[in-house]
Design an enzyme around this catalytic site. Structure first.
Site, PDB file in Angstrom:
ATOM      1  N   SER A   1      -6.962   0.100   7.165  1.00 23.90           N
ATOM      2  CA  SER A   1      -8.298   0.163   7.773  1.00 23.90           C
ATOM      3  C   SER A   1      -8.282  -0.294   9.234  1.00 23.90           C
ATOM      4  CB  SER A   1      -9.295  -0.660   6.961  1.00 23.90           C
ATOM      5  OG  SER A   1      -8.674  -1.349   5.906  1.00 23.90           O
TER       6      SER A   1
ATOM      7  N   SER B   1      -5.192  -0.703  10.994  1.00 25.50           N
ATOM      8  CA  SER B   1      -3.862  -0.552  11.581  1.00 25.50           C
ATOM      9  C   SER B   1      -3.190   0.741  11.161  1.00 25.50           C
ATOM     10  CB  SER B   1      -2.986  -1.725  11.135  1.00 25.50           C
ATOM     11  OG  SER B   1      -2.818  -1.668   9.728  1.00 25.50           O
TER      12      SER B   1
ATOM     13  N   LYS C   1       3.689  -1.938  13.362  1.00 26.15           N
ATOM     14  CA  LYS C   1       2.292  -1.948  12.923  1.00 26.15           C
ATOM     15  C   LYS C   1       1.422  -2.099  14.162  1.00 26.15           C
ATOM     16  CE  LYS C   1      -0.593  -4.033   9.351  1.00 26.15           C
ATOM     17  NZ  LYS C   1      -0.501  -4.771   8.082  1.00 26.15           N
TER      18      LYS C   1
ATOM     19  N   ALA D   1      11.445   0.009   6.197  1.00 23.64           N
ATOM     20  CA  ALA D   1      11.877   0.253   4.815  1.00 23.64           C
ATOM     21  C   ALA D   1      11.847   1.763   4.613  1.00 23.64           C
ATOM     22  CB  ALA D   1      10.946  -0.465   3.836  1.00 23.64           C
TER      23      ALA D   1
ATOM     24  N   GLU E   1       7.030   3.312  -0.454  1.00 25.22           N
ATOM     25  CA  GLU E   1       6.403   2.388  -1.400  1.00 25.22           C
ATOM     26  C   GLU E   1       6.925   2.577  -2.824  1.00 25.22           C
ATOM     27  OE1 GLU E   1       2.270   3.336  -1.171  1.00 25.22           O
ATOM     28  OE2 GLU E   1       2.075   2.672   0.905  1.00 25.22           O
TER      29      GLU E   1
ATOM     30  N   ASP F   1      -2.260 -10.170  -2.469  1.00 27.21           N
ATOM     31  CA  ASP F   1      -2.548  -8.753  -2.725  1.00 27.21           C
ATOM     32  C   ASP F   1      -1.278  -8.008  -3.120  1.00 27.21           C
ATOM     33  OD1 ASP F   1      -4.133  -6.520  -3.046  1.00 27.21           O
ATOM     34  OD2 ASP F   1      -4.190  -6.006  -0.922  1.00 27.21           O
TER      35      ASP F   1
ATOM     36  N   LYS G   1       1.005  -5.653  -5.090  1.00 26.26           N
ATOM     37  CA  LYS G   1       0.826  -4.410  -5.857  1.00 26.26           C
ATOM     38  C   LYS G   1       1.951  -3.478  -5.429  1.00 26.26           C
ATOM     39  CE  LYS G   1      -2.621  -3.038  -2.421  1.00 26.26           C
ATOM     40  NZ  LYS G   1      -3.949  -2.469  -2.185  1.00 26.26           N
TER      41      LYS G   1
ATOM     42  N   GLU H   1       2.055  -0.764  -3.976  1.00 26.04           N
ATOM     43  CA  GLU H   1       1.911  -0.204  -2.620  1.00 26.04           C
ATOM     44  C   GLU H   1       2.477  -1.154  -1.578  1.00 26.04           C
ATOM     45  OE1 GLU H   1      -0.402  -0.237  -4.920  1.00 26.04           O
ATOM     46  OE2 GLU H   1      -1.927   1.330  -4.639  1.00 26.04           O
ATOM     47  N   ASN H   2       2.499  -2.444  -1.891  1.00 24.28           N
ATOM     48  CA  ASN H   2       2.991  -3.433  -0.931  1.00 24.28           C
ATOM     49  C   ASN H   2       4.442  -3.835  -1.190  1.00 24.28           C
ATOM     50  OD1 ASN H   2       0.628  -3.467   0.507  1.00 24.28           O
ATOM     51  ND2 ASN H   2      -0.272  -5.147  -0.654  1.00 24.28           N
TER      52      ASN H   2
ATOM     53  N   ASP I   1       2.779  -6.356   4.034  1.00 20.60           N
ATOM     54  CA  ASP I   1       1.330  -6.507   4.166  1.00 20.60           C
ATOM     55  C   ASP I   1       0.846  -7.917   3.845  1.00 20.60           C
ATOM     56  OD1 ASP I   1      -1.245  -6.059   4.749  1.00 20.60           O
ATOM     57  OD2 ASP I   1      -1.526  -4.346   3.418  1.00 20.60           O
TER      58      ASP I   1
END
Ligand code: ADE
Length: 314
Positions: free
Chosen positions: A44, A46, A63, A116, A120, A159, A161, A163-164, A177
């Site tokens: 949102s 970056s 980032k 990386a 993900e 956070d 998950k 995705e991170n 993140d």
């Protein structure tokens, strides 16, 4: 004559290139030191872009955070927290994305991060439906090892998950993140404020807006469940209904779910944060021994976890 002086005065500002050369000499990087490539991810506030350092040839994920947007949404503190958290974590663990440098220009903040290359973990789970038991064991062991380091440094992610969890060129995980990361002050072991993604939020966050290191353990249980089952442990038709399920501990294992993995998930998805496996020893010198010693991890060699080749993704 007047015109000339005007131009001269303005020159440094209208020639960012020469300015960046100068700052480069002073050891400070700038955007012109990099060749920016493809967009790796968008958040949102970056955008993460693959970039190559023109002087060294090294590749990074940069980032880029929009200052105007951060200010308008009152998120400048969040960006600073992310930077401070990454600085605190340093280069001390292979399972955590490293911050190599930061710089800014008039419009943006730049965080130069480890690249990386394999994206993900979430996309691997989606692509394959679920992961093999061997892969699930490997990735959850790496997550536990990196968490142990992070917690010993006094950092909670808040956070976690798939995705991170990024995969590097050797298919090892790198946690990323830290925008929701929290550095606990000396003596503090809990932090207030709401963050997190619905499916991985721990019940204590929903009930008394408190997170602790143990909330990351809850998320670890959710992630392990998801890798093996190929679906969320807790998923309702809305965020609210998902939260209701979490508070009731309303989840069930699909047929054929490995018994040892099941036992571990059941010991992590515990409502009382102090009763989760490894919670009592989080960040203490005993190295999350209870968690590492769980039978599910009996075949894991913790000493060579970051040098052994990753199992083939399947
Ligand atoms: N997407 C977000 N962060 C990334 C990183 N550090 N490397 C690769 N892809 C990413």
């Amino acid at each position: 004559d007047k015109e000339d002086r005007h131009t001269e005065l303005r020159a440094p500002r209208s020639r960012p290139h020469s300015r960046s050369r100068n700052s480069s000499v002073n050891g400070r990087l700038s955007a012109s030191d990099f060749d920016f490539g493809r967009v790796l991810g968008e958040g949102s506030y970056s955008t993460v872009i693959q970039a190559r350092n023109l002087n060294t040839g090294n590749e990074y994920a940069i980032k880029v955070l929009d200052k105007g947007h951060l200010k308008r949404k009152d998120k400048t503190e969040t960006a600073l927290a992310e930077k401070n958290t990454l600085v605190r974590l340093g280069s001390g663990h292979p399972g955590i994305v490293r911050l190599h440098s930061t710089f800014q220009d008039e419009w943006s903040l730049f965080f130069v991060l480890d690249l990386a290359r394999n994206g993900e973990l979430q996309s691997r789970i989606s692509r394959m439906g679920s992961l093999s038991l061997t892969c699930s064991r490997y990735y959850s062991a790496q997550l536990v090892d990196a968490l142990d380091y992070m917690h010993q440094k006094g950092v909670i992610h808040r956070d976690l998950k798939p995705e991170n969890l990024l995969l590097d060129d050797k298919f090892r995980i790198k946690i990323t993140d830290f925008g929701t990361g929290k550095i606990l002050g000396p003596g503090a072991d809990r932090a207030k404020t709401f963050v997190g993604t619905a499916q991985y939020v721990a019940p204590e966050l929903l009930e008394n807006s408190e997170t602790s290191k143990s909330s990351d353990l809850w998320a670890t249980g959710c992630i392990l469940f998801q890798m093996i089952a190929g679906k969320f442990a807790f998923q309702g038709l809305s965020e609210y209904l998902t939260w209701e399920k979490i508070k009731r501990l309303d989840y069930s294992f699909p047929e054929g779910f490995d018994e040892e993995a099941k036992d571990l998930v059941q010991k992590l998805l515990v409502r009382d944060p102090t009763q989760r496996l490894g919670a009592g020893e989080l960040g203490s010198s005993n190295d999350m021994k209870a968690l590492r010693s769980h039978p599910f991890f009996s075949t894991v060699n913790w000493a060579t976890l970051w040098t052994d080749p990753a199992p083939p993704l399947q």
